[in-house]
Design a protein around this motif. Sequence first.
Motif, PDB file in Angstrom:
ATOM      1  N   GLU A 281     -44.579  -9.317 -41.525  1.00  0.00           N
ATOM      2  CA  GLU A 281     -44.658  -9.679 -40.325  1.00  0.00           C
ATOM      3  C   GLU A 281     -45.757 -10.662 -39.954  1.00  0.00           C
ATOM      4  OE1 GLU A 281     -45.206  -6.337 -37.597  1.00  0.00           O
ATOM      5  OE2 GLU A 281     -45.778  -7.542 -36.249  1.00  0.00           O
ATOM      6  N   TYR A 282     -47.043 -10.478 -40.636  1.00  0.00           N
ATOM      7  CA  TYR A 282     -48.060 -11.208 -40.221  1.00  0.00           C
ATOM      8  C   TYR A 282     -48.065 -12.513 -41.252  1.00  0.00           C
ATOM      9  CZ  TYR A 282     -49.812  -7.577 -37.391  1.00  0.00           C
ATOM     10  OH  TYR A 282     -49.888  -6.606 -36.333  1.00  0.00           O
TER      11      TYR A 282
ATOM     12  N   SER B 138     -58.582 -13.467 -46.282  1.00  0.00           N
ATOM     13  CA  SER B 138     -57.239 -13.871 -46.806  1.00  0.00           C
ATOM     14  C   SER B 138     -56.289 -13.588 -45.668  1.00  0.00           C
ATOM     15  CB  SER B 138     -56.914 -12.888 -48.051  1.00  0.00           C
ATOM     16  OG  SER B 138     -56.799 -11.553 -47.591  1.00  0.00           O
ATOM     17  N   ILE B 139     -55.090 -14.090 -45.984  1.00  0.00           N
ATOM     18  CA  ILE B 139     -54.045 -13.671 -45.062  1.00  0.00           C
ATOM     19  C   ILE B 139     -52.698 -13.508 -45.916  1.00  0.00           C
ATOM     20  CG2 ILE B 139     -54.768 -15.230 -43.417  1.00  0.00           C
ATOM     21  CD1 ILE B 139     -52.294 -17.055 -43.745  1.00  0.00           C
ATOM     22  N   PRO B 140     -51.732 -12.829 -45.510  1.00  0.00           N
ATOM     23  CA  PRO B 140     -50.414 -12.604 -46.234  1.00  0.00           C
ATOM     24  C   PRO B 140     -49.725 -13.967 -46.190  1.00  0.00           C
ATOM     25  CG  PRO B 140     -50.481 -10.924 -44.731  1.00  0.00           C
ATOM     26  CD  PRO B 140     -51.777 -11.906 -44.169  1.00  0.00           C
ATOM     27  N   GLU B 141     -49.531 -14.768 -47.643  1.00  0.00           N
ATOM     28  CA  GLU B 141     -48.944 -16.103 -47.393  1.00  0.00           C
ATOM     29  C   GLU B 141     -47.400 -15.999 -47.720  1.00  0.00           C
ATOM     30  OE1 GLU B 141     -50.117 -18.362 -50.800  1.00  0.00           O
ATOM     31  OE2 GLU B 141     -48.788 -20.082 -50.180  1.00  0.00           O
ATOM     32  N   LYS B 142     -46.698 -16.627 -46.744  1.00  0.00           N
ATOM     33  CA  LYS B 142     -45.026 -16.544 -47.083  1.00  0.00           C
ATOM     34  C   LYS B 142     -44.735 -17.938 -47.916  1.00  0.00           C
ATOM     35  CE  LYS B 142     -43.157 -17.068 -43.318  1.00  0.00           C
ATOM     36  NZ  LYS B 142     -42.562 -16.700 -41.900  1.00  0.00           N
TER      37      LYS B 142
ATOM     38  N   PHE C  22     -57.794 -10.701 -42.780  1.00  0.00           N
ATOM     39  CA  PHE C  22     -58.438 -11.016 -41.480  1.00  0.00           C
ATOM     40  C   PHE C  22     -57.540 -11.110 -40.515  1.00  0.00           C
ATOM     41  CE2 PHE C  22     -58.604 -14.958 -39.509  1.00  0.00           C
ATOM     42  CZ  PHE C  22     -57.954 -15.773 -40.361  1.00  0.00           C
ATOM     43  N   ASN C  23     -56.270 -11.533 -40.637  1.00  0.00           N
ATOM     44  CA  ASN C  23     -55.485 -11.682 -39.500  1.00  0.00           C
ATOM     45  C   ASN C  23     -54.334 -10.569 -39.299  1.00  0.00           C
ATOM     46  OD1 ASN C  23     -53.496 -12.233 -41.427  1.00  0.00           O
ATOM     47  ND2 ASN C  23     -52.887 -14.106 -40.630  1.00  0.00           N
ATOM     48  N   SER C  24     -54.475  -9.608 -40.046  1.00  0.00           N
ATOM     49  CA  SER C  24     -53.575  -8.649 -40.221  1.00  0.00           C
ATOM     50  C   SER C  24     -53.872  -7.190 -40.537  1.00  0.00           C
ATOM     51  CB  SER C  24     -52.466  -9.201 -41.324  1.00  0.00           C
ATOM     52  OG  SER C  24     -51.737  -7.930 -41.753  1.00  0.00           O
ATOM     53  N   PRO C  25     -53.232  -6.165 -39.863  1.00  0.00           N
ATOM     54  CA  PRO C  25     -53.857  -4.881 -40.500  1.00  0.00           C
ATOM     55  C   PRO C  25     -53.630  -5.054 -42.032  1.00  0.00           C
ATOM     56  CG  PRO C  25     -52.326  -4.716 -38.633  1.00  0.00           C
ATOM     57  CD  PRO C  25     -52.386  -5.891 -38.951  1.00  0.00           C
ATOM     58  N   TYR C  26     -54.140  -4.194 -42.901  1.00  0.00           N
ATOM     59  CA  TYR C  26     -54.102  -4.016 -44.394  1.00  0.00           C
ATOM     60  C   TYR C  26     -53.235  -3.001 -44.586  1.00  0.00           C
ATOM     61  CZ  TYR C  26     -54.893  -4.021 -49.341  1.00  0.00           C
ATOM     62  OH  TYR C  26     -54.774  -4.022 -50.676  1.00  0.00           O
ATOM     63  N   GLY C  27     -51.815  -3.412 -45.018  1.00  0.00           N
ATOM     64  CA  GLY C  27     -50.987  -2.536 -45.511  1.00  0.00           C
ATOM     65  C   GLY C  27     -49.552  -3.165 -45.882  1.00  0.00           C
ATOM     66  N   THR C  28     -49.033  -2.581 -46.937  1.00  0.00           N
ATOM     67  CA  THR C  28     -47.756  -3.324 -47.476  1.00  0.00           C
ATOM     68  C   THR C  28     -46.873  -3.471 -46.261  1.00  0.00           C
ATOM     69  OG1 THR C  28     -46.839  -1.129 -48.065  1.00  0.00           O
ATOM     70  CG2 THR C  28     -47.912  -2.734 -49.770  1.00  0.00           C
ATOM     71  N   GLN C  29     -46.624  -2.524 -45.293  1.00  0.00           N
ATOM     72  CA  GLN C  29     -45.638  -2.572 -44.119  1.00  0.00           C
ATOM     73  C   GLN C  29     -45.708  -3.713 -43.337  1.00  0.00           C
ATOM     74  OE1 GLN C  29     -48.167  -0.595 -44.378  1.00  0.00           O
ATOM     75  NE2 GLN C  29     -48.695   0.804 -42.893  1.00  0.00           N
ATOM     76  N   PHE C  30     -47.109  -4.217 -43.359  1.00  0.00           N
ATOM     77  CA  PHE C  30     -47.404  -5.183 -42.349  1.00  0.00           C
ATOM     78  C   PHE C  30     -47.545  -6.786 -42.865  1.00  0.00           C
ATOM     79  CE2 PHE C  30     -50.129  -1.619 -41.196  1.00  0.00           C
ATOM     80  CZ  PHE C  30     -49.805  -1.280 -40.014  1.00  0.00           C
ATOM     81  N   PHE C  31     -47.497  -6.846 -43.947  1.00  0.00           N
ATOM     82  CA  PHE C  31     -47.847  -8.223 -44.814  1.00  0.00           C
ATOM     83  C   PHE C  31     -46.520  -9.139 -44.334  1.00  0.00           C
ATOM     84  CE2 PHE C  31     -50.012  -6.146 -48.516  1.00  0.00           C
ATOM     85  CZ  PHE C  31     -51.185  -5.969 -47.792  1.00  0.00           C
TER      86      PHE C  31
END
Length: 275
Positions: free
Chosen positions: A57-58, A89-93, A46-55
């Motif tokens: 960065e966001y 969900s968000i991409p978690e680092k 929900f905080n990022s465009p959905y795509g492996t290229q974005f995960f």
Amino acid sequence: MSRTLKIALIQLAVGAKKAVNLARAHGKVMDAARAGASLVVLPECFNSPYGTQFFKEYSEVIDSANPGESMKALSNMAKEANVFLVGGSIPEKVSDADKLYNTCTVWNQNGEMIAKHRKVHLFDIDIPGKIRFQESEVLSPGNELTQFETPWGKIGVGICYDIRFPEMASIAAQSGCKAMIYPGAFNMTTGPLHWELLARARAVDNQMFVAACSPARDMSASYHAWGHSSVVDPFARVIAKADYGVIEDVRSSIPISSQRRSDLYTSASLINKSN
Ligand SMILES: NC(=O)CCC(=O)C(=O)O
């Protein structure tokens, strides 16, 4: 235990600006609470465009002691709206392990994080000529099943592709969950074929409620989400569905916008000159 629950699924428009996504989510969570919802769900990514290229960065670290932008926003939304919040969900680092996960956090009305689910089954598919998506190119899978307690009973969480694996929902049901909630983002190929089928299958297999919440479809984005956020009851009846396709259908079947006679709609034109 409370027997009735009003749940809101927010089919959020998600764009390239994280701060805008967070602000929009905040506004919609507040709207849902004002409409009487006690449990609110946001979509996958929900905080990022959905795509492996974005995960990357966001992505953010998920650490209650040192919360990132999205974690602070989710905690505030839950507290301010006084709702349970399944925060999409968000991409978690995880910096020390140099890993990224697709992670859902769940919040109580006090703005405390009460559960965290890392997507267990990564979305790796290749349908020639239609869609190829390989989350595993950049994400690692989670290794735990997730449930949380609410005043309406225990609820299980999965993320999108997790819905294809019946074992997850059946383990949740066997351990007493009344519902499964899936933030998701199906696509225009598998969405029409399987989104509703899978939600209804998990509901009928396990005689539980199933809620699946998608981002809004954006045909200018690189990934086109299917939408159709839905709630299914334990009889496998779809009891609520966001079907914005109906707008396109009705507008093309009954094209009043192109038939409008704007040339006549001024007060001067209301006078029939023949009288
Ligand atoms: N984000 C996802 O996991 C998409 C899953 C999907 O579209 C499917 O067909 O499964």
